[in-house]
Write a protein that holds these residues in place. Structure first.
Motif, PDB file in Angstrom:
ATOM      1  N   ALA A  35      -3.280 -18.811 -12.652  1.00  0.00           N
ATOM      2  CA  ALA A  35      -2.813 -19.647 -11.542  1.00  0.00           C
ATOM      3  C   ALA A  35      -3.980 -20.098 -10.668  1.00  0.00           C
ATOM      4  CB  ALA A  35      -1.784 -18.896 -10.703  1.00  0.00           C
ATOM      5  N   ALA A  36      -4.882 -19.172 -10.336  1.00  0.00           N
ATOM      6  CA  ALA A  36      -6.039 -19.519  -9.503  1.00  0.00           C
ATOM      7  C   ALA A  36      -6.944 -20.517 -10.219  1.00  0.00           C
ATOM      8  CB  ALA A  36      -6.819 -18.268  -9.131  1.00  0.00           C
ATOM      9  N   LEU A  37      -7.132 -20.336 -11.509  1.00  0.00           N
ATOM     10  CA  LEU A  37      -7.970 -21.264 -12.273  1.00  0.00           C
ATOM     11  C   LEU A  37      -7.300 -22.627 -12.406  1.00  0.00           C
ATOM     12  CD1 LEU A  37      -9.229 -18.749 -14.948  1.00  0.00           C
ATOM     13  CD2 LEU A  37     -10.611 -19.830 -13.156  1.00  0.00           C
ATOM     14  N   SER A  38      -5.983 -22.642 -12.534  1.00  0.00           N
ATOM     15  CA  SER A  38      -5.253 -23.916 -12.565  1.00  0.00           C
ATOM     16  C   SER A  38      -5.482 -24.683 -11.267  1.00  0.00           C
ATOM     17  CB  SER A  38      -3.751 -23.678 -12.766  1.00  0.00           C
ATOM     18  OG  SER A  38      -3.487 -23.141 -14.035  1.00  0.00           O
ATOM     19  N   HIS A  66     -14.806 -28.617 -19.004  1.00  0.00           N
ATOM     20  CA  HIS A  66     -16.176 -28.415 -18.535  1.00  0.00           C
ATOM     21  C   HIS A  66     -16.205 -27.585 -17.252  1.00  0.00           C
ATOM     22  CE1 HIS A  66     -20.399 -29.093 -17.957  1.00  0.00           C
ATOM     23  NE2 HIS A  66     -20.155 -29.508 -16.732  1.00  0.00           N
ATOM     24  N   ARG A  67     -15.288 -27.855 -16.363  1.00  0.00           N
ATOM     25  CA  ARG A  67     -15.244 -27.102 -15.098  1.00  0.00           C
ATOM     26  C   ARG A  67     -14.952 -25.626 -15.350  1.00  0.00           C
ATOM     27  NH1 ARG A  67     -12.179 -29.230  -9.748  1.00  0.00           N
ATOM     28  NH2 ARG A  67     -13.526 -28.136  -8.306  1.00  0.00           N
ATOM     29  N   LEU A  68     -14.035 -25.341 -16.259  1.00  0.00           N
ATOM     30  CA  LEU A  68     -13.730 -23.947 -16.598  1.00  0.00           C
ATOM     31  C   LEU A  68     -14.925 -23.278 -17.276  1.00  0.00           C
ATOM     32  CD1 LEU A  68     -10.075 -24.468 -17.848  1.00  0.00           C
ATOM     33  CD2 LEU A  68     -10.771 -23.120 -15.851  1.00  0.00           C
ATOM     34  N   ALA A  69     -15.559 -23.982 -18.199  1.00  0.00           N
ATOM     35  CA  ALA A  69     -16.734 -23.421 -18.877  1.00  0.00           C
ATOM     36  C   ALA A  69     -17.836 -23.125 -17.863  1.00  0.00           C
ATOM     37  CB  ALA A  69     -17.228 -24.378 -19.957  1.00  0.00           C
ATOM     38  N   SER A  70     -18.061 -24.032 -16.932  1.00  0.00           N
ATOM     39  CA  SER A  70     -19.077 -23.821 -15.893  1.00  0.00           C
ATOM     40  C   SER A  70     -18.727 -22.615 -15.033  1.00  0.00           C
ATOM     41  CB  SER A  70     -19.209 -25.065 -15.016  1.00  0.00           C
ATOM     42  OG  SER A  70     -19.737 -26.133 -15.748  1.00  0.00           O
ATOM     43  N   PHE A  71     -17.465 -22.481 -14.678  1.00  0.00           N
ATOM     44  CA  PHE A  71     -17.020 -21.355 -13.857  1.00  0.00           C
ATOM     45  C   PHE A  71     -17.320 -20.026 -14.555  1.00  0.00           C
ATOM     46  CE2 PHE A  71     -13.814 -18.180 -12.813  1.00  0.00           C
ATOM     47  CZ  PHE A  71     -13.966 -18.083 -11.444  1.00  0.00           C
TER      48      PHE A  71
END
Length: 88
Positions: A35-38, A66-71
């Motif tokens: 949920a937080a990542l969404s 890309h944003r998730l991978a960077s995180f």
């Protein structure tokens, strides 16, 4: 209307990472919730859960991936993103 179950293997028959499985494993290994990542990628709380569990949407947008991978500090391909322009 037909239903297609989401991919359940972490790697495809061509050796590519399955985006749903790779993302689920990466999230499970971290301290953030789906949920937080969404919310981090500007989507409703259940967005990543639906992507992982139900296969909806069929694929994340490249900017979301890309944003998730960077995180997580990993490359896009580690989360299963595919380069549509590369030779297969």
């Amino acid at each position: 209307m037909s239903f297609h179950a989401p991919e359940t293997r972490s790697v495809s028959s061509r050796g590519e990472a399955c985006p749903r499985r790779s993302l689920a494993a990466t999230i499970a290994a971290g301290a953030s919730s789906r949920a937080a990542l969404s919310r981090m990628i500007g989507r409703p709380d259940g967005y990543l859960s639906r992507f992982i569990n139900d296969g909806v949407p069929r694929a994340l947008r490249p900017d979301e991936h890309h944003r998730l991978a960077s995180f997580f500090g990993v490359g896009d391909r580690a989360l299963g993103i595919r380069d549509l322009w590369s030779a297969r």
